[in-house]
Design an enzyme around this catalytic site. Structure first.
Site, mmCIF file in Angstrom:
data_model
loop_
_atom_site.group_PDB
_atom_site.id
_atom_site.type_symbol
_atom_site.label_atom_id
_atom_site.label_comp_id
_atom_site.label_asym_id
_atom_site.label_seq_id
_atom_site.Cartn_x
_atom_site.Cartn_y
_atom_site.Cartn_z
ATOM 1 N N TRP A 51 0.836 -1.262 0.113
ATOM 2 C CA TRP A 51 -0.091 -0.016 -0.023
ATOM 3 C C TRP A 51 0.970 1.324 0.188
ATOM 4 O O TRP A 51 2.250 1.156 0.334
ATOM 5 C CB TRP A 51 -1.048 0.037 1.157
ATOM 6 C CG TRP A 51 -2.170 0.862 1.008
ATOM 7 C CD1 TRP A 51 -2.548 1.956 1.520
ATOM 8 C CD2 TRP A 51 -3.277 0.360 0.144
ATOM 9 N NE1 TRP A 51 -3.743 2.487 1.202
ATOM 10 C CE2 TRP A 51 -4.153 1.370 0.278
ATOM 11 C CE3 TRP A 51 -3.411 -0.686 -0.509
ATOM 12 C CZ2 TRP A 51 -5.369 1.264 -0.538
ATOM 13 C CZ3 TRP A 51 -4.768 -0.864 -1.432
ATOM 14 C CH2 TRP A 51 -5.611 0.136 -1.476
ATOM 15 N N ASP A 72 -2.911 -0.279 -12.590
ATOM 16 C CA ASP A 72 -2.009 0.615 -13.379
ATOM 17 C C ASP A 72 -3.022 2.079 -13.556
ATOM 18 O O ASP A 72 -2.395 2.864 -13.754
ATOM 19 C CB ASP A 72 -1.446 -0.139 -14.689
ATOM 20 C CG ASP A 72 -2.566 0.099 -15.804
ATOM 21 O OD1 ASP A 72 -2.224 0.129 -17.126
ATOM 22 O OD2 ASP A 72 -3.782 0.148 -15.490
ATOM 23 N N GLU A 89 -18.820 6.547 -4.536
ATOM 24 C CA GLU A 89 -17.759 7.131 -4.560
ATOM 25 C C GLU A 89 -17.603 8.235 -5.814
ATOM 26 O O GLU A 89 -17.485 9.554 -5.548
ATOM 27 C CB GLU A 89 -16.256 6.552 -4.768
ATOM 28 C CG GLU A 89 -15.036 7.181 -4.578
ATOM 29 C CD GLU A 89 -13.799 6.219 -4.681
ATOM 30 O OE1 GLU A 89 -13.766 5.872 -5.936
ATOM 31 O OE2 GLU A 89 -13.000 6.189 -3.969
ATOM 32 N N GLU A 113 -2.118 5.888 -9.065
ATOM 33 C CA GLU A 113 -0.666 6.516 -9.318
ATOM 34 C C GLU A 113 -0.115 6.576 -7.792
ATOM 35 O O GLU A 113 -0.736 6.735 -6.936
ATOM 36 C CB GLU A 113 -0.902 7.726 -9.808
ATOM 37 C CG GLU A 113 -1.239 7.677 -11.553
ATOM 38 C CD GLU A 113 -1.116 9.226 -12.013
ATOM 39 O OE1 GLU A 113 -1.805 9.374 -12.780
ATOM 40 O OE2 GLU A 113 -0.306 10.005 -11.525
ATOM 41 N N GLU A 114 1.195 6.822 -7.809
ATOM 42 C CA GLU A 114 2.050 6.928 -6.709
ATOM 43 C C GLU A 114 1.995 8.422 -6.504
ATOM 44 O O GLU A 114 3.001 9.033 -7.639
ATOM 45 C CB GLU A 114 3.281 6.388 -6.685
ATOM 46 C CG GLU A 114 3.971 6.727 -5.414
ATOM 47 C CD GLU A 114 5.437 6.318 -5.573
ATOM 48 O OE1 GLU A 114 5.807 5.272 -6.450
ATOM 49 O OE2 GLU A 114 6.330 6.766 -4.653
HETATM 50 C C1 LIG Z 1 9.344 9.162 -1.646
HETATM 51 O O1 LIG Z 1 10.325 10.187 -1.796
HETATM 52 C C2 LIG Z 1 11.365 10.287 -0.556
HETATM 53 C C3 LIG Z 1 12.084 11.518 -0.941
HETATM 54 O O2 LIG Z 1 12.354 11.998 -2.271
HETATM 55 C C4 LIG Z 1 12.190 8.974 -0.871
HETATM 56 O O3 LIG Z 1 13.134 9.142 0.073
HETATM 57 C C5 LIG Z 1 11.374 7.823 -0.911
HETATM 58 O O4 LIG Z 1 12.114 6.690 -1.194
HETATM 59 C C6 LIG Z 1 10.121 7.675 -1.723
HETATM 60 N N1 LIG Z 1 9.457 6.690 -1.568
HETATM 61 C C7 LIG Z 1 8.986 5.953 -2.694
HETATM 62 C C8 LIG Z 1 8.139 4.876 -2.151
HETATM 63 O O5 LIG Z 1 9.415 6.101 -3.669
#
Ligand SMILES: *[C@@H]1O[C@H](CO)[C@@H](O)[C@H](O)[C@H]1NC(C)=O
Ligand SMILES: *[C@@H]1O[C@H](CO)[C@@H](O)[C@H](O)[C@H]1NC(C)=O
Ligand SMILES: *[C@@H]1O[C@H](CO)[C@@H](O)[C@H](O)[C@H]1NC(C)=O
Ligand SMILES: *[C@@H]1O[C@H](CO)[C@@H](O)[C@H](O)[C@H]1NC(C)=O
Ligand SMILES: *[C@@H]1O[C@H](CO)[C@@H](O)[C@H](O)[C@H]1NC(C)=O
Ligand SMILES: *[C@@H]1O[C@H](CO)[C@@H](O)[C@H](O)[C@H]1NC(C)=O
Length: 593
Positions: free
Chosen positions: A141, A216, A442, A219-220
């Site tokens: 997650w 997909d 939603e 998004e992150e």
């Molecule tokens: C999110 O961004 C931070 C800072 O740039 C980084 O340290 C971290 O690894 C990133 N997390 C992911 C899951 O990409």
């Protein structure tokens, strides 16, 4: 009655302002009891759609597949209970007290559940969601999400402040404060680690690429979030006030310092194009419902139209609202809608989750922000158009010029009427796309407005109730946003370089009603005051605990004290003594002497 049919008929006869207003009156009168009942159906243990949820646990939605939302999110739950607590404390519904008591109990348990984000003391409070039986969700997650602890603190502080007015300080100090303090400490030391942002869906960086057809689309977004920072600011600000009210002044000063830092950081989201960049991740414009939700969930009528806290009637929040709304002209169902009328709005224009659709809660949030603004303009008897907010006002009333208009002027009446109509027109959109049984999912589709994604989203119902309340002039309780100024220098670090987190752990057996406190030689330990001594948590009884941020490389003396029925008992001499390290954290393992 089918609202869509009613609404369609009305649009055929070219809706007058009055016609739209009465459509909205009728819709809200019918829909709000449905929303209330359906919201309560999603809360355990006896909600009709939440079987298996423990007492006080809010399910996000009963939907078990496509999408599976049968979990409890800290954010959604806190926002839902903020609504319930306000309904109860404002006297709108006095039947809700046992729900609130259940919520308190459930959150005390959830806080202590070790989960993939950590334990209660190592980051676990940032875990976004749990199973509805109060066990950890261990799948992949987007975690952590740092708005949850702040929103939970905000809801519980609202409750605590009410109980203090009811002379129920023993419950506040003994039951609520230990829960609230854990969340505030988390916020205080993590606000600067601006990780995953507001929405659960786009946060999922699904590691499972075999689920592409569904995942997909998600998004992150790994970046700072305006909403998160704003609700953290509110939590620290009102947390400091509550701490002071119950005599925890040493803790209060730390929260106040970090509140000032977050307020400073909050200013950085405003951009020169005239809107707030909600987040910077994922290659997006940053135009996002995140900002509208910020405005309504940090509304404080006492702060007037203050722009540094992004109050609903502030010039920045209004300018931002128009930019956000117009970003959704891309939806088919918005084709041909006039510039001064409400649209169906979603999370952000680049959204592709379930095809990227309008959401009920985001469309309602726009209306709520405008109703909140109307409350304040009427209360202060004037309205100001600035260079920043002029585009918002000229969209509704062409030609309006910069200036302050008192309530006796025709410009004030014209603008207030236009804003009310504009607000109603967003509710009318929701009315149009609400099915005949009043169920709010939603989303509703961008192509034809039919409900989609999770059914009976609890947050959708809460959003309907709060928008309805704002339209009726219900003013949420003040949280202390008035009279704030942005510090001249912004300290952007989280203070970790300036303080050392010291855990006081003392083994002490007590009798029922007796509590253990610590007091000592520095400001943060209340300068040897017994009145202001810091209350330890009994959650690990017989070990009593508290973590306090103390100055580094400092020699400190302290003692534990007991308080029982107003009587204070000190530990025996001599004073305890230690020196804080230059950085990091430190544990003290003591036994009552
Ligand atoms: C999110 O961004 C931070 C800072 O740039 C980084 O340290 C971290 O690894 C990133 N997390 C992911 C899951 O990409
Ligand atoms: C204080 O509030 C709690 C939580 O609702 C309740 O259980 C308790 O009876 C109240 N105590 C008093 C003295 O009103
Ligand atoms: C990934 O998704 C597929 C398809 O839904 C499922 O069969 C598989 O168990 C998932 N893998 C993991 C590690 O969750
Ligand atoms: C967080 O604090 C560090 C220093 O501790 C600073 O370098 C960084 O810019 C801060 N981040 C934000 C978003 O303010
Ligand atoms: C402790 O003493 C300092 C200096 O006298 C004072 O500024 C501060 O307000 C005191 N703090 C508390 C919690 O009483
Ligand atoms: C307290 O106990 C922890 C382990 O439980 C230990 O790491 C720490 O060094 C101890 N602190 C002191 C001051 O002895």
């Amino acid at each position: 009655m089918r609202w869509s049919i009613l609404s369609a008929l009305l649009s055929i006869v070219a809706v007058s302002v009055r016609g739209q207003s009465s459509t909205v009156d009728a819709f809200l009168a019918a829909e709000s009891p449905i929303a209330k009942a359906n919201l309560l159906a999603n809360i355990g243990p006896s909600g009709s759609k939440s079987q298996g949820a423990k007492a006080g646990i809010v399910i996000a939605s009963p939907s078990k597949s496509n999408p599976d939302y049968l979990y409890t999110w800290t954010r959604d739950s806190a926002l839902v209970f903020q609504t319930i607590i306000e309904q109860y404390t404002l006297g709108l519904d006095t039947s809700l007290r046992s729900q609130i008591d259940n919520f308190v109990t459930s959150q005390k348990i959830i806080q202590q559940v070790s989960n993939p984000s950590g334990t209660v003391s190592s980051g676990g409070l940032g875990e976004p969601k749990f199973n509805i039986d109060e066990t950890a969700f261990t799948g992949s997650w987007g975690r952590p999400q740092r708005d949850g602890p702040a929103l939970r603190a905000n809801a519980l502080i609202t409750w605590a402040n009410f109980l203090l007015t009811q002379s129920n300080s023993s419950y506040v100090t003994g039951t609520l404060w230990p829960i609230i303090k854990l969340d505030l400490d988390y916020v205080s030391s993590n606000w600067n680690q601006t990780g995953y942002i507001l929405f659960k869906n786009n946060l999922v960086f699904s590691v499972n690429h075999s689920r592409k057809p569904r995942f997909d689309l998600w998004e992150e977004v790994n970046s700072s979030s305006f909403f998160t920072t704003a609700v953290q600011h509110r939590a620290l600000r009102q947390g400091a006030a509550l701490a002071t009210a119950i005599g925890q002044t040493g803790v209060a000063s730390g929260y106040t310092t970090q509140a000032a830092n977050t307020l400073c950081f909050l200013q950085s989201y405003w951009n020169s194009a005239g809107y707030t960049t909600a987040n910077t991740g994922g290659g997006r414009s940053g135009k996002d419902a995140n900002t509208i939700l910020t405005s309504i969930h940090t509304f404080d009528a006492a702060a007037g139209c203050d722009s540094i806290t992004f109050q609903p009637c502030s010039d920045r929040a209004l300018a931002n609202l128009l930019v956000y709304v117009n970003a959704f002209r891309i939806y088919t169902i918005n084709n041909g809608i006039a510039a001064n009328q409400g649209l169906a709005t979603g999370r952000y224009p680049e959204d592709s989750y379930f095809g990227g659709n309008p959401w009920y809660l985001t469309t309602l949030a726009v209306a709520e922000q405008l109703y909140d603004a109307l409350i304040v303009w009427k209360q202060q008897g004037s309205l100001t158009v600035t260079a920043v907010s002029q585009p918002f006002f000229t969209n509704l009333s062409p030609g309006v010029t910069i200036g302050t208009y008192s309530s006796s002027t025709s410009t004030f009446t014209t603008l207030v009427t236009a804003v009310k109509d504009y607000a109603d027109s967003f509710v009318a959109v929701v009315a149009k796309y609400t099915p005949s049984n009043g169920a709010l999912s939603e989303q509703y589709t961008r192509s034809n407005g039919s409900p989609t994604s999770a059914s009976d989203l609890t947050w959708s119902y809460a959003a309907l109730l709060t928008a309805f309340g704002a339209r009726n002039g219900v003013v949420p309780i003040s949280w202390g946003a008035s009279g704030l100024t942005v510090p001249a220098t912004c300290q952007r670090n989280n203070g970790a370089g300036g303080t050392v987190a010291v855990s006081f752990n003392v083994q002490a057996t007590t009798v029922w009603g007796e509590n253990i406190y610590v007091t000592g030689s520095v400001n943060e330990l209340a300068n040897w005051s017994t009145d202001n001594a810091l209350l330890l948590s009994a959650d690990s009884y017989p070990t009593w605990k508290i973590t306090v941020n103390l100055p580094p490389s400092t020699s400190i003396q302290y003692k534990y004290i007991r308080k029982f029925n107003g009587a204070v008992t000190w530990e025996s001499d001599p004073n305890r003594q230690f020196t804080t390290p230059s950085s990091g954290s430190y544990n003290l393992n003591d036994s009552w002497k």
